[in-house]
Design a protein around this motif. Structure first.
Motif, PDB file in Angstrom:
ATOM      1  N   PRO A  47     -25.173 118.396 -59.403  1.00 31.12           N
ATOM      2  CA  PRO A  47     -26.339 117.774 -58.768  1.00 31.12           C
ATOM      3  C   PRO A  47     -26.171 117.708 -57.250  1.00 31.12           C
ATOM      4  O   PRO A  47     -25.077 117.910 -56.732  1.00 31.12           O
ATOM      5  N   ASN A  48     -27.261 117.415 -56.564  1.00 35.92           N
ATOM      6  CA  ASN A  48     -27.193 117.254 -55.098  1.00 35.92           C
ATOM      7  C   ASN A  48     -28.113 116.127 -54.663  1.00 35.92           C
ATOM      8  O   ASN A  48     -28.949 116.278 -53.775  1.00 35.92           O
ATOM      9  N   ASP A  49     -27.953 114.975 -55.310  1.00 40.85           N
ATOM     10  CA  ASP A  49     -28.798 113.837 -54.960  1.00 40.85           C
ATOM     11  C   ASP A  49     -27.989 112.559 -54.761  1.00 40.85           C
ATOM     12  O   ASP A  49     -28.530 111.458 -54.798  1.00 40.85           O
ATOM     13  N   PHE A  50     -26.664 112.699 -54.560  1.00 43.65           N
ATOM     14  CA  PHE A  50     -25.808 111.527 -54.318  1.00 43.65           C
ATOM     15  C   PHE A  50     -25.495 111.453 -52.829  1.00 43.65           C
ATOM     16  O   PHE A  50     -25.078 112.451 -52.224  1.00 43.65           O
ATOM     17  N   ARG A  51     -25.680 110.290 -52.227  1.00 52.67           N
ATOM     18  CA  ARG A  51     -25.445 110.120 -50.794  1.00 52.67           C
ATOM     19  C   ARG A  51     -24.402 109.028 -50.549  1.00 52.67           C
ATOM     20  O   ARG A  51     -24.697 107.840 -50.713  1.00 52.67           O
ATOM     21  N   PRO A  52     -23.170 109.398 -50.182  1.00 55.39           N
ATOM     22  CA  PRO A  52     -22.153 108.372 -49.876  1.00 55.39           C
ATOM     23  C   PRO A  52     -22.529 107.608 -48.605  1.00 55.39           C
ATOM     24  O   PRO A  52     -23.098 108.172 -47.669  1.00 55.39           O
ATOM     25  N   THR A  53     -22.194 106.341 -48.591  1.00 58.76           N
ATOM     26  CA  THR A  53     -22.452 105.501 -47.417  1.00 58.76           C
ATOM     27  C   THR A  53     -21.184 105.214 -46.630  1.00 58.76           C
ATOM     28  O   THR A  53     -21.255 104.742 -45.498  1.00 58.76           O
ATOM     29  N   HIS A  54     -20.024 105.472 -47.237  1.00 59.22           N
ATOM     30  CA  HIS A  54     -18.747 105.181 -46.598  1.00 59.22           C
ATOM     31  C   HIS A  54     -17.799 106.355 -46.818  1.00 59.22           C
ATOM     32  O   HIS A  54     -17.958 107.138 -47.753  1.00 59.22           O
ATOM     33  N   THR A  55     -16.784 106.434 -45.957  1.00 55.96           N
ATOM     34  CA  THR A  55     -15.653 107.324 -46.216  1.00 55.96           C
ATOM     35  C   THR A  55     -14.500 106.482 -46.750  1.00 55.96           C
ATOM     36  O   THR A  55     -14.494 105.251 -46.623  1.00 55.96           O
ATOM     37  N   ALA A  56     -13.521 107.156 -47.324  1.00 58.42           N
ATOM     38  CA  ALA A  56     -12.345 106.435 -47.819  1.00 58.42           C
ATOM     39  C   ALA A  56     -11.674 105.661 -46.694  1.00 58.42           C
ATOM     40  O   ALA A  56     -11.306 104.485 -46.854  1.00 58.42           O
ATOM     41  N   ALA A  57     -11.535 106.309 -45.540  1.00 54.94           N
ATOM     42  CA  ALA A  57     -10.864 105.647 -44.414  1.00 54.94           C
ATOM     43  C   ALA A  57     -11.647 104.434 -43.937  1.00 54.94           C
ATOM     44  O   ALA A  57     -11.060 103.414 -43.564  1.00 54.94           O
TER      45      ALA A  57
END
Length: 502
Positions: free
Chosen positions: A28-38
């Motif tokens: 899929p291509n509909d997930f949007r992360p709001t944070h990075t691991a760091a």
């Protein structure tokens, strides 16, 4: 195709089919992360377990699953994104039965999206407690068996994508390379240099002594050469009135491959009107000190067995003077490019003379011999940053002649860790002298020197319109990155180096 796959790959394909049978889109291509691991680790590092127990903040991260530990109804895994890794906790009752069953069909190397809250485990590791979990891309091939250390050097170069996954230190090399190029640009922009782009395909190969790659333009029905250097086009811009120009781009040289050479490589080349090669020595010191201070926080850089000190001023040595002092030969005879004197130097310094210089270089023989003897004799002494100057005109066809010694030019090369890093000179802007130098190069080519410079009438025409006095320099970006990352091979700092076919 399936018969050619390993058991692990066939199992992954079966899981892919099971996912699709459940109605799950594995890409899929509909997930949007709001944070990075760091960012998660940075924001919540100050909170202890008790403080996080009541935290209802929601974070969203995405990346590749690197490790995994299953405990029946719960699992821990580490997720890798562009910033680093973070641990994720997945529990059946928190994500739901259906999501947990889908998670059981995932493998190391798969891309996952996670939405959850931060908390600390019993071992105090900052972790994301998953409330939602999505498969974002199913990996059909497994990671290297020891994901934490892809050690086969050849595999690291051929499959750089696996190297970047498996070796955090490799990722750091290329992150530093990007930052280095960014700071080089900032350095020259701050000094009113204009960044430009010049052609990659040349009708006449020029600007350096090197063998070119040849290609053919079908529409024009002409052969063209991948550029060996941008020098002659950048000098045309000096003629046109751009007094300070620079370019960071690729050069191509059809020569050997080694730990210091790749057929295509990145160069910084810049030209500065109303400056001399001595001005460029100072500017080069400023550039390297700036990079050391900003990228490493120190001017003492480890490289192999050495500790390099980039505190200015750098050492400066003249080729004839250095050889005369080491060998006891009169320096005037070396400035006169006396062949017998150069042979005497070679003999006294135990430098083997195996080339037929006269047969290979023709009238340029003495100049090439002097430089070869110097590099063989002096290389062990060229560990700390050192400007080497006083090069013969016969090996420097584009450089201005030295006033005191007209058979030599105002040119330097900077050596660090026994490797040439920079090449610079006061530019030759006398069109008549330039034509004479090109003619000398043609005679050298006729004698057998395949790397001798070609005649370039269009460049001569540009010079005849008048070029201001100037100095120019080329700096190998790849070799610079090698220094700043303590990398022994140029292949370690080029994402996709040229290799022999498998």
């Amino acid at each position: 195709m399936s018969a050619e796959r390993s058991d692990q790959e066939r199992i992954r394909l079966q899981k892919l089919e099971q996912l699709r049978a459940r109605g799950v889109d594995p890409y899929p291509n509909d997930f949007r992360p709001t944070h990075t691991a760091a960012r998660v680790l940075e924001w919540y590092s100050a909170y202890d377990a008790a403080a996080l127990e009541h935290c209802e903040d929601v974070v969203s991260v995405a990346g590749r699953m690197l490790t995994r530990r299953d405990f029946g109804k719960a699992s821990f895994f580490h997720l890798l994104d562009r910033s680093g890794t973070i641990q994720v906790y997945v529990r059946r009752d928190l994500v739901g039965e259906e999501t947990f069953e889908i998670f059981k069909l995932t493998d190391l190397g798969d891309f996952l999206g996670v939405v959850g809250r931060p908390f600390r485990t019993r071992t105090n590791e900052l972790t994301i407690e998953a409330r939602q979990l999505r498969l974002l891309a199913k990996a059909l091939r497994p990671l290297p068996e020891k994901w934490h250390g892809l050690t086969d050097v050849e595999a690291r170069y051929r499959q750089r994508y696996l190297d970047l996954i498996a070796n955090p230190q490799s990722r750091q090399v290329f992150l530093l390379r990007s930052r280095l190029v960014e700071r080089v640009r900032a350095f020259f922009n701050a000094r009113e240099f204009l960044e430009v782009e010049t052609p990659m395909m040349h009708p006449i190969p020029g600007g350096a002594a090197a063998r070119p790659f040849v290609t053919h333009h079908n529409a024009l029905d002409i052969d063209l050469y991948l550029r060996i250097a941008p020098e002659l086009y950048l000098k045309r811009l000096l003629v046109g009135g751009f007094e300070r120009v620079y370019e960071i781009n690729r050069n191509f040289r059809n020569e050997g491959i080694s730990v210091r050479h790749n057929p295509e490589f990145t160069m910084l080349e810049f030209y500065w009107a109303y400056a001399t090669y001595e001005d460029l020595m100072v500017l080069t010191e400023e550039l390297l000190v700036t990079l050391a201070d900003e990228l490493k926080g120190t001017r003492m850089l480890p490289y192999g067995e050495w500790m390099l000190d980039f505190t200015p001023p750098f050492r400066r040595i003249s080729i004839p003077s250095y050889l005369a002092q080491r060998s006891g030969v009169e320096v005037e005879s070396l400035f006169a490019l006396d062949l017998e004197a150069i042979r005497t130097v070679a003999e006294r310094l135990s430098v083997p003379m195996e080339k037929d210089y006269a047969g290979h270089y023709g009238p340029a023989a003495a100049g090439h011999m002097l430089v070869d003897v110097f590099e063989a004799a002096a290389l062990p002494d060229l560990v700390q940053p050192t400007f080497v100057y006083h090069y013969p005109a016969s090996v420097s066809p584009l450089a201005r002649r030295n006033k005191e010694h007209p058979t030599f030019v105002d040119r330097f090369e900077l050596f660090c860790a026994q490797r040439e890093i920079c090449n610079a000179f006061s530019e030759l802007n006398d069109p008549l002298d330039q034509r004479q130098r090109f003619e000398e190069q043609l005679r050298a080519r006729a004698a057998g020197d395949e790397e001798a410079h070609a005649m370039d009438e269009d460049f001569l025409r540009a010079l005849e319109h008048g070029m201001p006095p100037a100095a120019g320099e080329g700096i190998g970006i790849d070799r610079l990155v090698m220094l700043f990352t303590n990398s022994p091979s140029i292949r370690d700092v080029i994402l996709f180096p040229q290799l022999r076919p498998e």
